[in-house]
Design a protein around this motif. Structure first.
Motif, PDB file in Angstrom:
ATOM      1  N   UNK A  62     -43.388 -75.912   5.640  1.00 28.89           N
ATOM      2  CA  UNK A  62     -44.381 -75.176   4.859  1.00 28.89           C
ATOM      3  C   UNK A  62     -44.280 -73.669   5.058  1.00 28.89           C
ATOM      4  N   UNK A  63     -43.620 -73.216   6.107  1.00 24.30           N
ATOM      5  CA  UNK A  63     -43.449 -71.783   6.356  1.00 24.30           C
ATOM      6  C   UNK A  63     -42.423 -71.158   5.411  1.00 24.30           C
ATOM      7  N   UNK A  64     -41.603 -71.992   4.762  1.00 24.64           N
ATOM      8  CA  UNK A  64     -40.602 -71.499   3.822  1.00 24.64           C
ATOM      9  C   UNK A  64     -41.198 -71.441   2.424  1.00 24.64           C
ATOM     10  N   UNK A  65     -40.764 -70.468   1.641  1.00 23.32           N
ATOM     11  CA  UNK A  65     -41.192 -70.387   0.239  1.00 23.32           C
ATOM     12  C   UNK A  65     -40.485 -71.476  -0.561  1.00 23.32           C
ATOM     13  N   UNK A  66     -41.060 -71.844  -1.684  1.00 22.05           N
ATOM     14  CA  UNK A  66     -40.422 -72.827  -2.562  1.00 22.05           C
ATOM     15  C   UNK A  66     -39.028 -72.326  -2.937  1.00 22.05           C
ATOM     16  N   UNK A  67     -38.035 -73.182  -2.801  1.00 20.96           N
ATOM     17  CA  UNK A  67     -36.660 -72.805  -3.126  1.00 20.96           C
ATOM     18  C   UNK A  67     -35.893 -72.208  -1.967  1.00 20.96           C
TER      19      UNK A  67
END
Length: 86
Positions: A62-67
């Motif tokens: 969840x810490x990563x942005x979509x994509x």
């Protein structure tokens, strides 16, 4: 074919686990021309999924942005993938 807003991930690095910021995505295996059929993956309520074609384990982060993905070299921006500007 998937819509252009679904990210595509590849595993040219040969890593065991790829962390992704998307719950829905395509696994392409290696980059073309060595890719496998593009497999749609939907995590739903799960946090991990294994590509049934290449056995890469994808883990939602969840810490990563979509994509986005870790390692960074696992995001594919080819002809069928969404553009970096999208």
């Amino acid at each position: 074919m998937a819509h252009a807003d679904i990210p595509h991930f590849c595993n040219d690095l040969g890593v065991t686990v790829i962390e992704v910021g998307s719950k829905e995505f395509m696994c392409i295996g290696a980059k073309p021309p060595f890719d496998h059929p593009h497999i749609y993956c939907d995590l739903g309520d799960d946090t991990e999924i294994v590509c049934p074609y290449c056995s890469t384990l994808y883990r939602y982060n969840a810490a990563l942005a979509a994509g986005e993905a870790k390692p960074e070299g696992c995001v594919w921006h080819g002809a069928d993938a969404p553009s970096a500007a999208a």
